[in-house]
Design a protein around this motif. Structure first.
Motif, PDB file in Angstrom:
ATOM      1  N   PRO A  80       0.785  -1.228   0.000  1.00 48.36           N
ATOM      2  CA  PRO A  80       0.000   0.000   0.000  1.00 48.36           C
ATOM      3  C   PRO A  80       0.824   1.289   0.000  1.00 48.36           C
ATOM      4  N   GLU A  81       2.133   1.187   0.006  1.00 45.94           N
ATOM      5  CA  GLU A  81       2.965   2.395  -0.013  1.00 45.94           C
ATOM      6  C   GLU A  81       2.627   3.233  -1.247  1.00 45.94           C
ATOM      7  N   VAL A 109      -4.845   4.147   0.349  1.00 41.12           N
ATOM      8  CA  VAL A 109      -4.324   3.172  -0.610  1.00 41.12           C
ATOM      9  C   VAL A 109      -4.322   1.819   0.086  1.00 41.12           C
ATOM     10  N   LEU A 110      -5.021   0.863  -0.528  1.00 39.31           N
ATOM     11  CA  LEU A 110      -5.117  -0.475   0.045  1.00 39.31           C
ATOM     12  C   LEU A 110      -4.144  -1.425  -0.616  1.00 39.31           C
ATOM     13  N   GLY A 111      -3.646  -2.379   0.166  1.00 38.63           N
ATOM     14  CA  GLY A 111      -2.898  -3.494  -0.400  1.00 38.63           C
ATOM     15  C   GLY A 111      -3.903  -4.498  -0.934  1.00 38.63           C
ATOM     16  N   ASP A 112      -3.684  -5.012  -2.108  1.00 38.66           N
ATOM     17  CA  ASP A 112      -4.638  -5.908  -2.752  1.00 38.66           C
ATOM     18  C   ASP A 112      -4.788  -7.207  -1.959  1.00 38.66           C
ATOM     19  N   PHE A 118      -2.512   2.475   3.492  1.00 37.22           N
ATOM     20  CA  PHE A 118      -1.799   3.724   3.765  1.00 37.22           C
ATOM     21  C   PHE A 118      -2.823   4.839   3.726  1.00 37.22           C
ATOM     22  N   SER A 119      -2.881   5.639   4.765  1.00 37.16           N
ATOM     23  CA  SER A 119      -3.781   6.778   4.849  1.00 37.16           C
ATOM     24  C   SER A 119      -2.970   8.067   4.789  1.00 37.16           C
TER      25      SER A 119
END
Length: 126
Positions: A80-81, A109-112, A118-119
């Protein structure tokens, strides 16, 4: 639609963003108390990119009289970076939201397929 849930930074937004579309960029429309009043898919990306325009991002918010928006997308890599492009997009979203009077409360941003996220708000980057 979404009950009495309130979103405050990433704590509420990440659950709404875990949709089953292939690599979507979505906007959650919020009322003045940050309760979700709608969700709009802005773009469906490919494995490596997604085209997001300010006009499509804010169109649903304007039509719904949203007080604010929360944006988000997932990364196919699972990491998610945020990329350089994600950071630039967030800056554009914040500027456009300021101009329109519709603030961006977060970009998540989400990790799949993972719980990682990441907010931008949580990291003080809005």
């Amino acid at each position: 639609m979404c009950g009495e849930s309130r979103t405050h930074g990433s704590e509420g937004g990440q659950g709404f963003l875990r949709v089953r579309l292939p690599y979507p960029t979505v906007v959650i429309l919020l009322d003045r108390k940050n309760a979700p009043i709608g969700i709009n898919t802005v773009s469906i990306g490919s494995l490596t990119a997604s085209v997001v325009h300010m006009r499509e991002t804010f169109k649903a918010a304007i039509l719904a009289n949203a007080a604010a928006i929360l944006c988000g997308h997932n990364h196919v890599s699972g990491d998610p970076e945020p990329s350089r492009e994600d950071r630039a997009l967030t800056q554009q979203l914040v500027k456009a939201g300021t101009l329109l009077g519709i603030p961006v409360v977060d970009h998540v941003v989400l990790g799949d397929g993972t719980l990682a996220y990441f907010s931008f708000a949580d990291h003080g980057l809005l």
